[in-house]
Design an enzyme around this catalytic site. Structure first.
Site, PDB file in Angstrom:
ATOM      1  N   GLY A  20       0.778  -1.230   0.000  1.00  0.00           N
ATOM      2  CA  GLY A  20       0.000   0.000   0.000  1.00  0.00           C
ATOM      3  C   GLY A  20       0.810   1.280   0.000  1.00  0.00           C
ATOM      4  O   GLY A  20       0.300   2.339   0.375  1.00  0.00           O
ATOM      5  N   ASN A  22       1.743   3.082  -2.530  1.00  0.00           N
ATOM      6  CA  ASN A  22       1.149   4.068  -3.444  1.00  0.00           C
ATOM      7  C   ASN A  22      -0.086   4.704  -2.834  1.00  0.00           C
ATOM      8  O   ASN A  22      -0.310   5.907  -2.978  1.00  0.00           O
ATOM      9  CB  ASN A  22       0.835   3.422  -4.801  1.00  0.00           C
ATOM     10  CG  ASN A  22       2.054   3.387  -5.700  1.00  0.00           C
ATOM     11  OD1 ASN A  22       2.490   4.411  -6.202  1.00  0.00           O
ATOM     12  ND2 ASN A  22       2.622   2.201  -5.870  1.00  0.00           N
ATOM     13  N   ARG A  73     -14.595 -14.560 -10.555  1.00  0.00           N
ATOM     14  CA  ARG A  73     -14.248 -13.157 -10.790  1.00  0.00           C
ATOM     15  C   ARG A  73     -15.496 -12.271 -10.877  1.00  0.00           C
ATOM     16  O   ARG A  73     -15.563 -11.221 -10.247  1.00  0.00           O
ATOM     17  CB  ARG A  73     -13.434 -13.036 -12.085  1.00  0.00           C
ATOM     18  CG  ARG A  73     -12.921 -11.623 -12.338  1.00  0.00           C
ATOM     19  CD  ARG A  73     -12.073 -11.538 -13.605  1.00  0.00           C
ATOM     20  NE  ARG A  73     -11.097 -12.605 -13.690  1.00  0.00           N
ATOM     21  CZ  ARG A  73      -9.950 -12.610 -13.026  1.00  0.00           C
ATOM     22  NH1 ARG A  73      -9.630 -11.600 -12.252  1.00  0.00           N
ATOM     23  NH2 ARG A  73      -9.127 -13.617 -13.148  1.00  0.00           N
ATOM     24  N   ARG A  99      -5.449  -8.135  -9.164  1.00  0.00           N
ATOM     25  CA  ARG A  99      -6.572  -8.835  -9.792  1.00  0.00           C
ATOM     26  C   ARG A  99      -6.828  -8.228 -11.159  1.00  0.00           C
ATOM     27  O   ARG A  99      -6.785  -7.009 -11.316  1.00  0.00           O
ATOM     28  CB  ARG A  99      -7.864  -8.617  -8.986  1.00  0.00           C
ATOM     29  CG  ARG A  99      -7.846  -9.144  -7.596  1.00  0.00           C
ATOM     30  CD  ARG A  99      -8.324 -10.550  -7.516  1.00  0.00           C
ATOM     31  NE  ARG A  99      -9.682 -10.748  -8.019  1.00  0.00           N
ATOM     32  CZ  ARG A  99     -10.210 -11.940  -8.241  1.00  0.00           C
ATOM     33  NH1 ARG A  99      -9.487 -13.027  -8.056  1.00  0.00           N
ATOM     34  NH2 ARG A  99     -11.448 -12.067  -8.669  1.00  0.00           N
ATOM     35  N   LEU A 101      -9.513  -7.097 -13.760  1.00  0.00           N
ATOM     36  CA  LEU A 101     -10.903  -6.678 -13.597  1.00  0.00           C
ATOM     37  C   LEU A 101     -11.766  -7.313 -14.690  1.00  0.00           C
ATOM     38  O   LEU A 101     -11.346  -7.429 -15.837  1.00  0.00           O
ATOM     39  CB  LEU A 101     -11.021  -5.156 -13.682  1.00  0.00           C
ATOM     40  CG  LEU A 101     -10.155  -4.339 -12.712  1.00  0.00           C
ATOM     41  CD1 LEU A 101     -10.575  -2.873 -12.774  1.00  0.00           C
ATOM     42  CD2 LEU A 101     -10.240  -4.860 -11.297  1.00  0.00           C
ATOM     43  N   HIS A 117       1.786   1.048 -13.044  1.00  0.00           N
ATOM     44  CA  HIS A 117       2.578  -0.129 -13.407  1.00  0.00           C
ATOM     45  C   HIS A 117       4.061   0.266 -13.401  1.00  0.00           C
ATOM     46  O   HIS A 117       4.418   1.321 -13.942  1.00  0.00           O
ATOM     47  CB  HIS A 117       2.164  -0.639 -14.790  1.00  0.00           C
ATOM     48  CG  HIS A 117       2.896  -1.873 -15.180  1.00  0.00           C
ATOM     49  ND1 HIS A 117       2.600  -3.109 -14.629  1.00  0.00           N
ATOM     50  CD2 HIS A 117       3.930  -2.065 -16.027  1.00  0.00           C
ATOM     51  CE1 HIS A 117       3.429  -4.009 -15.137  1.00  0.00           C
ATOM     52  NE2 HIS A 117       4.247  -3.408 -15.978  1.00  0.00           N
ATOM     53  N   ASP A 149      -8.257  -0.859 -19.185  1.00  0.00           N
ATOM     54  CA  ASP A 149      -9.222  -1.444 -20.119  1.00  0.00           C
ATOM     55  C   ASP A 149      -9.225  -2.958 -19.922  1.00  0.00           C
ATOM     56  O   ASP A 149      -8.702  -3.459 -18.927  1.00  0.00           O
ATOM     57  CB  ASP A 149      -8.947  -1.007 -21.563  1.00  0.00           C
ATOM     58  CG  ASP A 149      -7.641  -1.545 -22.107  1.00  0.00           C
ATOM     59  OD1 ASP A 149      -7.023  -2.416 -21.455  1.00  0.00           O
ATOM     60  OD2 ASP A 149      -7.219  -1.097 -23.194  1.00  0.00           O
TER      61      ASP A 149
END
Ligand code: GRF
Length: 210
Positions: A20, A22, A73, A99, A101, A117, A149
Site C-alpha cells: 500500500g 502508493n 471473478r 486482480r 478486472l 505499473h 481497459d
C-alpha cells in the site's frame, strides 16, 4: 476527464492487495494539499492481511475487505462494484491490486479506473516488471499511470516517469528507485485526470482545446 464532477470533492476508491505504499503516497499528497479537490472515499482490499488496509484503518479512513480467493471473478467484482457505488466513488485507483478486472467492472466505471505499473509501458507488462526490465538490460526504466481497459496493463497512458538504469543497480535497487517515481506519478496523474483540462482522443490523453 472533464466530466468527473469537481465540487464537492472527487471521491477516490483505492483498491489494493498488499503493502500500500502508493495508497499512502496519495493519502499524503491529499493531507499535504498537493492534491486538491479529491478525497479518499474508501480503501478496499481483496486480501485480509494487506498492510495497506491496516494502515487505512489506522488512519481512520473508510475501509472494506472483500476477499477474492476462491470466488468467481464476476461474483467478486459485483460485490466490489456495489461497495464502490455505496461509497459514491468517482475515480478508482488501483494501487497494487493484484486482480484482473472483469469487463463488467470496467463497463461500470468507463474511463474512471487508473492503474500504476512499474515499467514504461508497453514494455514489460505483467508481473515483476522491474526485474523484466533489468534482465533485459534497458538503459531507461520507469513507471506508467494508465486508464484500465480489458487487457492487462494496456489502457491509454496518463503519464510516465523515466529514470536511467545505473551500472550500480541491481533489480532490487532499480525497483526501489522506480517506486519513488511511482509515488510522485500517481499524485500527478490523479491531478491531471481530475483537472477537467485533459481528454482522451483515441489512446492519447491530451489537453483539451481552449
Ligand atoms: C507497485 O509497484 C505498482 O506499480 C504495482 O504494484 C506495486 C504496489 O506497491 N502495480 P504498493 O502496494 O503500492 O507499495
Amino acid at each position: 476527464m472533464g466530466t468527473v464532477p469537481k465540487d464537492p470533492p472527487i471521491r477516490l476508491g483505492i483498491l489494493l492487495s498488499g503493502r500500500g505504499s502508493n495508497f499512502l503516497a496519495i493519502a499524503d499528497s491529499i493531507r499535504a494539499g498537493r492534491l486538491q479537490g479529491v478525497e479518499i472515499a474508501v480503501v478496499l482490499s481483496n486480501v485480509a492481511d494487506a498492510a495497506g488496509l491496516a494502515k487505512a484503518h489506522e488512519m481512520g479512513l473508510p475501509t472494506a475487505l472483500l476477499v477474492s480467493k476462491g470466488r468467481k471473478r464476476a461474483e467478486h467484482d459485483a460485490d466490489v462494484i456495489a461497495c464502490l457505488k455505496y461509497h459514491n466513488v468517482d475515480l478508482i485507483c488501483l494501487a497494487g491490486y493484484m486482480r484482473l478486472l472483469s469487463p463488467e467492472f470496467i463497463a461500470a466505471f468507463p474511463n474512471r479506473i487508473l492503474n500504476i505499473h512499474p515499467s514504461l509501458l508497453p514494455a514489460f507488462p505483467g508481473l515483476d516488471a522491474q526485474t523484466q526490465a533489468f534482465d533485459y538490460g534497458v538503459k531507461v526504466a520507469g513507471c506508467t499511470v494508465h486508464f484500465v481497459d480489458e487487457h492487462l496493463d494496456h489502457g491509454a497512458i496518463v503519464l510516465q516517469r523515466a529514470i536511467p538504469v545505473l551500472e550500480s543497480d541491481d533489480a532490487h535497487s532499480l525497483a526501489e528507485r522506480i517506486l519513488a517515481e511511482e509515488h510522485l506519478a500517481y499524485t500527478d496523474a490523479i491531478a491531471l485526470v481530475t483537472s477537467g483540462e485533459y481528454e482522451l482522443r483515441e489512446r492519447r490523453f491530451v489537453r483539451r482545446d481552449p
